[in-house]
Design a protein around this motif. Structure first.
Motif, PDB file in Angstrom:
ATOM      1  N   GLU A  24       0.837  -1.192   0.000  1.00 48.08           N
ATOM      2  CA  GLU A  24       0.000   0.000   0.000  1.00 48.08           C
ATOM      3  C   GLU A  24       0.879   1.252   0.000  1.00 48.08           C
ATOM      4  N   PRO A  25       0.400   2.354  -0.571  1.00 50.71           N
ATOM      5  CA  PRO A  25       1.198   3.587  -0.619  1.00 50.71           C
ATOM      6  C   PRO A  25       1.664   4.074   0.746  1.00 50.71           C
ATOM      7  N   ARG A  26       0.871   3.839   1.783  1.00 48.81           N
ATOM      8  CA  ARG A  26       1.262   4.310   3.123  1.00 48.81           C
ATOM      9  C   ARG A  26       2.447   3.521   3.691  1.00 48.81           C
ATOM     10  N   GLN A  27       2.806   2.400   3.069  1.00 51.07           N
ATOM     11  CA  GLN A  27       3.938   1.603   3.522  1.00 51.07           C
ATOM     12  C   GLN A  27       5.249   2.001   2.845  1.00 51.07           C
ATOM     13  N   TYR A  41       7.504   0.445   5.894  1.00 51.95           N
ATOM     14  CA  TYR A  41       6.645   0.302   7.063  1.00 51.95           C
ATOM     15  C   TYR A  41       5.702  -0.878   6.893  1.00 51.95           C
TER      16      TYR A  41
END
Length: 58
Positions: A24-27, A41
C-alpha cells in the motif's frame, strides 16, 4: 548475465511505487542506504531496498 533490480527514485509517486513493490502507498518510505523507495513500514518492512540488497550480494 543477472539483471539487478532497479532503484525506485524518491521522486516517484508513492502509488506507482506501491504497485511495483506490491504494497500500500502508506507503507512506502526511503531506503536506509540510497534513499530510493522501498516497503519501509508494515509487516513486510524492508529498510534497505531491493536494489541495494542485490548490489550487496553481487
Amino acid at each position: 548475465m543477472d539483471v539487478l533490480p532497479r532503484r525506485l527514485e524518491p521522486t516517484m509517486d508513492p502509488g506507482s511505487a506501491a504497485i511495483i513493490l506490491g504494497c500500500e502507498p502508506r507503507q512506502i518510505g526511503p531506503c536506509a542506504r540510497c534513499q530510493g523507495l522501498t516497503v519501509r513500514y508494515g509487516v513486510r518492512a524492508e529498510p534497505v531496498c531491493r536494489a541495494c540488497r542485490a548490489a550487496e550480494r553481487a
